[in-house]
Design a protein around this motif. Structure first.
Motif, PDB file in Angstrom:
ATOM      1  N   GLU A 110      -0.707  -0.003   0.815  1.00  0.00           N
ATOM      2  CA  GLU A 110      -1.195  -1.262   1.374  1.00  0.00           C
ATOM      3  C   GLU A 110      -1.796  -2.158   0.293  1.00  0.00           C
ATOM      4  OE1 GLU A 110      -3.921  -0.430   4.552  1.00  0.00           O
ATOM      5  OE2 GLU A 110      -2.457   0.730   5.667  1.00  0.00           O
ATOM      6  N   ILE A 111      -2.300  -1.568  -0.780  1.00  0.00           N
ATOM      7  CA  ILE A 111      -2.886  -2.352  -1.870  1.00  0.00           C
ATOM      8  C   ILE A 111      -2.271  -1.893  -3.187  1.00  0.00           C
ATOM      9  CG2 ILE A 111      -5.065  -2.869  -0.699  1.00  0.00           C
ATOM     10  CD1 ILE A 111      -6.357  -0.564  -2.152  1.00  0.00           C
ATOM     11  N   GLU A 112      -2.272  -2.807  -4.146  1.00  0.00           N
ATOM     12  CA  GLU A 112      -1.691  -2.531  -5.461  1.00  0.00           C
ATOM     13  C   GLU A 112      -2.713  -1.817  -6.347  1.00  0.00           C
ATOM     14  OE1 GLU A 112       1.491  -3.167  -6.293  1.00  0.00           O
ATOM     15  OE2 GLU A 112       1.775  -3.848  -4.236  1.00  0.00           O
ATOM     16  N   ASP A 113      -2.223  -1.372  -7.511  1.00  0.00           N
ATOM     17  CA  ASP A 113      -3.045  -0.611  -8.440  1.00  0.00           C
ATOM     18  C   ASP A 113      -4.229  -1.433  -8.961  1.00  0.00           C
ATOM     19  OD1 ASP A 113      -3.682   1.648 -10.006  1.00  0.00           O
ATOM     20  OD2 ASP A 113      -2.837   0.630 -11.763  1.00  0.00           O
ATOM     21  N   GLU A 114      -3.975  -2.717  -9.325  1.00  0.00           N
ATOM     22  CA  GLU A 114      -5.052  -3.550  -9.851  1.00  0.00           C
ATOM     23  C   GLU A 114      -6.134  -3.781  -8.791  1.00  0.00           C
ATOM     24  OE1 GLU A 114      -1.789  -4.770  -9.805  1.00  0.00           O
ATOM     25  OE2 GLU A 114      -1.332  -3.989 -11.798  1.00  0.00           O
ATOM     26  N   GLU A 115      -5.724  -4.042  -7.569  1.00  0.00           N
ATOM     27  CA  GLU A 115      -6.691  -4.286  -6.502  1.00  0.00           C
ATOM     28  C   GLU A 115      -7.482  -3.016  -6.192  1.00  0.00           C
ATOM     29  OE1 GLU A 115      -6.948  -6.013  -1.938  1.00  0.00           O
ATOM     30  OE2 GLU A 115      -4.991  -5.810  -2.898  1.00  0.00           O
ATOM     31  N   TYR A 116      -6.798  -1.867  -6.231  1.00  0.00           N
ATOM     32  CA  TYR A 116      -7.496  -0.601  -6.000  1.00  0.00           C
ATOM     33  C   TYR A 116      -8.569  -0.372  -7.061  1.00  0.00           C
ATOM     34  CZ  TYR A 116      -8.360   4.421  -5.918  1.00  0.00           C
ATOM     35  OH  TYR A 116      -8.960   5.655  -5.898  1.00  0.00           O
ATOM     36  N   GLN A 117      -8.208  -0.562  -8.341  1.00  0.00           N
ATOM     37  CA  GLN A 117      -9.171  -0.353  -9.424  1.00  0.00           C
ATOM     38  C   GLN A 117     -10.346  -1.330  -9.318  1.00  0.00           C
ATOM     39  OE1 GLN A 117      -9.195   2.152 -11.443  1.00  0.00           O
ATOM     40  NE2 GLN A 117      -7.209   2.952 -10.808  1.00  0.00           N
TER      41      GLN A 117
END
Length: 102
Positions: free
Chosen positions: A79-86
């Motif tokens: 649901e979310i990308e790697d950058e947004e997760y970090q």
């Protein structure tokens, strides 16, 4: 003098027996409710009254998932990308430390 003829007969004995059973059931029920109210931790009983009530704490509610667990689940589902997760994980971990001094 009128021992057996004006006492209500069999129905009087049945009513008296039922009344006595109901009376004792009420006494036992009130006793149990009072004991449970005093043994429960809270405002009027239990630990507030100085009793040790560790054996009667009631069912424990499982804690819900933490914010980091929910974020990890959303990341795992895509649901979310790697950058947004970090970025969100860094925000969560920094907010756990408390606000910055002024």
């Amino acid at each position: 003098m009128y021992w057996y003829h004006h006492g209500g007969g069999g129905w009087g004995w049945i009513a008296a027996t039922i009344g006595m059973i109901l009376f004792w059931a009420l006494v036992v029920t009130v006793g149990i409710l009072v004991f449970r109210a005093l043994a429960r931790p809270g405002k009027y009983g239990g630990e507030q009254a100085g009793w040790r009530t560790g054996w009667h704490t009631g069912p424990q509610q499982p804690a819900g998932p933490t914010a980091e667990q929910i974020l990890a689940e959303r990341y795992a589902r895509g649901e979310i990308e790697d950058e947004e997760y970090q970025r969100r994980l860094a925000i969560l971990r920094s907010s756990r430390q408390g606000p910055a001094p002024p």
